[in-house]
Motif scaffolding. Structure first.
Motif, PDB file in Angstrom:
ATOM      1  N   GLY A  41       0.782  -1.225   0.000  1.00 49.56           N
ATOM      2  CA  GLY A  41       0.000   0.000   0.000  1.00 49.56           C
ATOM      3  C   GLY A  41       0.816   1.278   0.000  1.00 49.56           C
ATOM      4  N   ARG A  42       2.140   1.184   0.137  1.00 51.52           N
ATOM      5  CA  ARG A  42       3.008   2.367   0.129  1.00 51.52           C
ATOM      6  C   ARG A  42       3.683   2.497  -1.225  1.00 51.52           C
ATOM      7  NH1 ARG A  42       6.947   2.227   5.206  1.00 51.52           N
ATOM      8  NH2 ARG A  42       7.423   4.316   4.397  1.00 51.52           N
ATOM      9  N   GLU A  43       3.806   3.727  -1.702  1.00 47.68           N
ATOM     10  CA  GLU A  43       4.431   3.973  -2.997  1.00 47.68           C
ATOM     11  C   GLU A  43       5.830   4.553  -2.822  1.00 47.68           C
ATOM     12  OE1 GLU A  43       2.022   6.385  -5.489  1.00 47.68           O
ATOM     13  OE2 GLU A  43       0.461   4.860  -5.748  1.00 47.68           O
ATOM     14  N   PHE A  44       6.766   4.051  -3.620  1.00 46.12           N
ATOM     15  CA  PHE A  44       8.144   4.533  -3.605  1.00 46.12           C
ATOM     16  C   PHE A  44       8.555   4.847  -5.047  1.00 46.12           C
ATOM     17  CE2 PHE A  44       7.476   1.590  -0.142  1.00 46.12           C
ATOM     18  CZ  PHE A  44       7.962   2.286   0.957  1.00 46.12           C
ATOM     19  N   LYS A  45       8.871   6.105  -5.298  1.00 46.41           N
ATOM     20  CA  LYS A  45       9.169   6.560  -6.653  1.00 46.41           C
ATOM     21  C   LYS A  45      10.676   6.677  -6.848  1.00 46.41           C
ATOM     22  CE  LYS A  45       6.319   9.372  -8.451  1.00 46.41           C
ATOM     23  NZ  LYS A  45       5.490  10.556  -8.807  1.00 46.41           N
ATOM     24  N   SER A  46      11.153   6.271  -8.026  1.00 46.17           N
ATOM     25  CA  SER A  46      12.583   6.370  -8.324  1.00 46.17           C
ATOM     26  C   SER A  46      13.037   7.818  -8.230  1.00 46.17           C
ATOM     27  CB  SER A  46      12.879   5.811  -9.723  1.00 46.17           C
ATOM     28  OG  SER A  46      12.153   6.515 -10.713  1.00 46.17           O
ATOM     29  N   ARG A  47      14.255   7.997  -7.710  1.00 44.26           N
ATOM     30  CA  ARG A  47      14.749   9.344  -7.434  1.00 44.26           C
ATOM     31  C   ARG A  47      15.127  10.110  -8.698  1.00 44.26           C
ATOM     32  NH1 ARG A  47      18.399   6.217  -3.198  1.00 44.26           N
ATOM     33  NH2 ARG A  47      18.071   4.750  -4.911  1.00 44.26           N
ATOM     34  N   LEU A  48      15.515   9.376  -9.743  1.00 46.01           N
ATOM     35  CA  LEU A  48      15.925   9.992 -11.007  1.00 46.01           C
ATOM     36  C   LEU A  48      15.141   9.372 -12.155  1.00 46.01           C
ATOM     37  CD1 LEU A  48      19.799   9.904 -10.437  1.00 46.01           C
ATOM     38  CD2 LEU A  48      18.283  11.860 -10.084  1.00 46.01           C
ATOM     39  N   THR A  49      15.299   9.951 -13.331  1.00 43.85           N
ATOM     40  CA  THR A  49      14.733   9.339 -14.542  1.00 43.85           C
ATOM     41  C   THR A  49      15.855   8.629 -15.289  1.00 43.85           C
ATOM     42  OG1 THR A  49      15.088  11.394 -15.778  1.00 43.85           O
ATOM     43  CG2 THR A  49      12.917  11.059 -14.772  1.00 43.85           C
ATOM     44  N   TYR A  50      15.490   7.606 -16.033  1.00 44.38           N
ATOM     45  CA  TYR A  50      16.485   6.763 -16.706  1.00 44.38           C
ATOM     46  C   TYR A  50      16.049   6.496 -18.145  1.00 44.38           C
ATOM     47  CZ  TYR A  50      18.130   5.930 -11.959  1.00 44.38           C
ATOM     48  OH  TYR A  50      18.598   6.097 -10.683  1.00 44.38           O
ATOM     49  N   SER A  51      17.016   6.156 -18.951  1.00 42.74           N
ATOM     50  CA  SER A  51      16.737   5.874 -20.359  1.00 42.74           C
ATOM     51  C   SER A  51      16.170   4.478 -20.556  1.00 42.74           C
ATOM     52  CB  SER A  51      18.003   6.051 -21.201  1.00 42.74           C
ATOM     53  OG  SER A  51      19.055   5.241 -20.709  1.00 42.74           O
ATOM     54  N   HIS A  52      16.271   3.639 -19.525  1.00 43.59           N
ATOM     55  CA  HIS A  52      15.733   2.283 -19.612  1.00 43.59           C
ATOM     56  C   HIS A  52      14.786   2.022 -18.440  1.00 43.59           C
ATOM     57  CE1 HIS A  52      19.524   2.010 -21.930  1.00 43.59           C
ATOM     58  NE2 HIS A  52      18.825   1.191 -22.701  1.00 43.59           N
ATOM     59  N   ARG A  53      13.732   1.276 -18.716  1.00 39.20           N
ATOM     60  CA  ARG A  53      12.739   0.961 -17.692  1.00 39.20           C
ATOM     61  C   ARG A  53      13.343   0.192 -16.512  1.00 39.20           C
ATOM     62  NH1 ARG A  53       7.239   1.140 -18.941  1.00 39.20           N
ATOM     63  NH2 ARG A  53       6.768   1.905 -21.047  1.00 39.20           N
ATOM     64  N   LYS A  54      14.175  -0.774 -16.825  1.00 41.82           N
ATOM     65  CA  LYS A  54      14.740  -1.625 -15.780  1.00 41.82           C
ATOM     66  C   LYS A  54      15.557  -0.813 -14.778  1.00 41.82           C
ATOM     67  CE  LYS A  54      14.868  -5.977 -18.360  1.00 41.82           C
ATOM     68  NZ  LYS A  54      15.733  -7.086 -18.862  1.00 41.82           N
ATOM     69  N   GLU A  55      16.277   0.182 -15.272  1.00 40.92           N
ATOM     70  CA  GLU A  55      17.084   1.018 -14.385  1.00 40.92           C
ATOM     71  C   GLU A  55      16.190   1.810 -13.428  1.00 40.92           C
ATOM     72  OE1 GLU A  55      21.010   1.997 -17.136  1.00 40.92           O
ATOM     73  OE2 GLU A  55      19.251   3.302 -17.245  1.00 40.92           O
ATOM     74  N   ALA A  56      15.091   2.323 -13.954  1.00 37.90           N
ATOM     75  CA  ALA A  56      14.158   3.075 -13.121  1.00 37.90           C
ATOM     76  C   ALA A  56      13.528   2.169 -12.060  1.00 37.90           C
ATOM     77  CB  ALA A  56      13.075   3.711 -13.989  1.00 37.90           C
ATOM     78  N   GLU A  57      13.204   0.955 -12.442  1.00 38.38           N
ATOM     79  CA  GLU A  57      12.613   0.012 -11.497  1.00 38.38           C
ATOM     80  C   GLU A  57      13.608  -0.392 -10.425  1.00 38.38           C
ATOM     81  OE1 GLU A  57      11.183  -3.154 -13.907  1.00 38.38           O
ATOM     82  OE2 GLU A  57       9.412  -2.041 -14.617  1.00 38.38           O
ATOM     83  N   GLN A  58      14.860  -0.574 -10.811  1.00 35.51           N
ATOM     84  CA  GLN A  58      15.897  -0.922  -9.839  1.00 35.51           C
ATOM     85  C   GLN A  58      16.084   0.199  -8.813  1.00 35.51           C
ATOM     86  OE1 GLN A  58      17.281  -3.740  -9.418  1.00 35.51           O
ATOM     87  NE2 GLN A  58      17.135  -4.853 -11.340  1.00 35.51           N
ATOM     88  N   ASP A  59      16.034   1.436  -9.279  1.00 33.94           N
ATOM     89  CA  ASP A  59      16.197   2.572  -8.374  1.00 33.94           C
ATOM     90  C   ASP A  59      15.030   2.650  -7.398  1.00 33.94           C
ATOM     91  OD1 ASP A  59      17.362   4.904  -7.318  1.00 33.94           O
ATOM     92  OD2 ASP A  59      16.153   6.170  -8.617  1.00 33.94           O
ATOM     93  N   ALA A  60      13.833   2.461  -7.888  1.00 34.00           N
ATOM     94  CA  ALA A  60      12.654   2.488  -7.022  1.00 34.00           C
ATOM     95  C   ALA A  60      12.707   1.354  -6.000  1.00 34.00           C
ATOM     96  CB  ALA A  60      11.384   2.383  -7.863  1.00 34.00           C
ATOM     97  N   ALA A  61      13.149   0.185  -6.448  1.00 32.58           N
ATOM     98  CA  ALA A  61      13.255  -0.960  -5.543  1.00 32.58           C
ATOM     99  C   ALA A  61      14.300  -0.718  -4.461  1.00 32.58           C
ATOM    100  CB  ALA A  61      13.604  -2.215  -6.337  1.00 32.58           C
ATOM    101  N   GLU A  62      15.428  -0.124  -4.840  1.00 30.84           N
ATOM    102  CA  GLU A  62      16.486   0.170  -3.871  1.00 30.84           C
ATOM    103  C   GLU A  62      15.982   1.131  -2.795  1.00 30.84           C
ATOM    104  OE1 GLU A  62      21.106   1.838  -3.703  1.00 30.84           O
ATOM    105  OE2 GLU A  62      19.849   2.224  -5.461  1.00 30.84           O
ATOM    106  N   LEU A  63      15.288   2.178  -3.232  1.00 33.02           N
ATOM    107  CA  LEU A  63      14.755   3.157  -2.290  1.00 33.02           C
ATOM    108  C   LEU A  63      13.725   2.512  -1.362  1.00 33.02           C
ATOM    109  CD1 LEU A  63      14.489   6.103  -1.343  1.00 33.02           C
ATOM    110  CD2 LEU A  63      12.747   6.415  -3.107  1.00 33.02           C
ATOM    111  N   ALA A  64      12.833   1.722  -1.917  1.00 31.23           N
ATOM    112  CA  ALA A  64      11.796   1.066  -1.116  1.00 31.23           C
ATOM    113  C   ALA A  64      12.409   0.156  -0.065  1.00 31.23           C
ATOM    114  CB  ALA A  64      10.866   0.273  -2.034  1.00 31.23           C
ATOM    115  N   LEU A  65      13.411  -0.610  -0.456  1.00 30.87           N
ATOM    116  CA  LEU A  65      14.030  -1.552   0.477  1.00 30.87           C
ATOM    117  C   LEU A  65      14.718  -0.825   1.628  1.00 30.87           C
ATOM    118  CD1 LEU A  65      14.602  -4.494   1.089  1.00 30.87           C
ATOM    119  CD2 LEU A  65      16.673  -4.322  -0.305  1.00 30.87           C
ATOM    120  N   LYS A  66      15.422   0.258   1.325  1.00 30.93           N
ATOM    121  CA  LYS A  66      16.101   1.028   2.370  1.00 30.93           C
ATOM    122  C   LYS A  66      15.109   1.595   3.372  1.00 30.93           C
ATOM    123  CE  LYS A  66      20.263   2.497  -0.137  1.00 30.93           C
ATOM    124  NZ  LYS A  66      20.997   3.654  -0.699  1.00 30.93           N
TER     125      LYS A  66
END
Length: 203
Positions: A41-66
């Protein structure tokens, strides 16, 4: 890598699996992907924009986990309570740090026919009444326990938590309230503290 770690952590914690939503904030020929991951139920948005989808998802996942791990650790730290035998000592040391002065316990036998005791402690203008104990010593420890529990519930109380850890020497010896306090009648659990002044302890 971060997506895998997040998913593994959520599975171990029995949380729902993450859901990713990725949007292109740029153009078709020059994409700028930003991803949002929804976790329990909580949303975590990637801190930057990326040229590839996977990179953006990895950033969002890293932030959420921390953030999730940080929040979980804080919750666990604020809910752990000491073994009963250490409570008076812990509270005395905390009172010295806060310049509150010596602590006075008022302990009495519940009734002439019932060999159990109840202790009351006035700590920084608030009255704390412990659960019933089999002896005066145990009743005082229970009053100190209720006081510590209330202080930890009211704020983060970093200093108090550090005293608890130092007394027990090992964090693994910390126990939750249900493990530390004997089972007693619910009527002694209700109204365990009463406000006398408007000067709560600053942790």
């Amino acid at each position: 890598m971060h997506k895998n770690k997040l998913q593994e952590y959520l599975q171990k914690s029995r949380f729902p699996l993450p859901v990713y939503r990725t949007d292109n904030e740029g153009f078709a020929h020059a994409p700028k992907f930003r991803s949002t991951v929804v976790v329990n139920g909580r949303e975590f948005k990637s801190r930057l924009t990326y040229s590839h989808r996977k990179e953006a998802e990895q950033d969002a996942a890293e932030l959420a986990l921390k953030i999730i791990i940080h929040d979980t650790n804080n919750i666990e730290e604020c809910t752990v309570l000491p073994d009963l035998i250490y409570c008076k000592s812990i509270l005395n040391e905390y009172a010295v740090q806060k310049n509150i002065g010596s602590l006075q316990y008022t302990t009495s036998q519940k009734s002439e026919l019932d060999p159990v005791f109840i202790s009351t402690l006035v700590f920084n203008g608030r009255i704390y009444t412990g659960q019933v104990g089999k002896s005066k010593k145990e009743a005082e420890q229970l009053a100190a326990f209720v006081t510590i529990q209330s202080l930890l519930d009211s704020s983060s109380c970093r200093n108090l938590h550090q005293i608890i850890k130092s007394k027990l020497n090992m964090p693994t010896k910390l126990h939750h309230a249900k493990q530390s306090v004997p089972r007693t009648s619910n009527k002694f659990l209700e109204g365990s503290s009463k406000q006398m002044t408007d000067t709560p302890v600053s942790c």
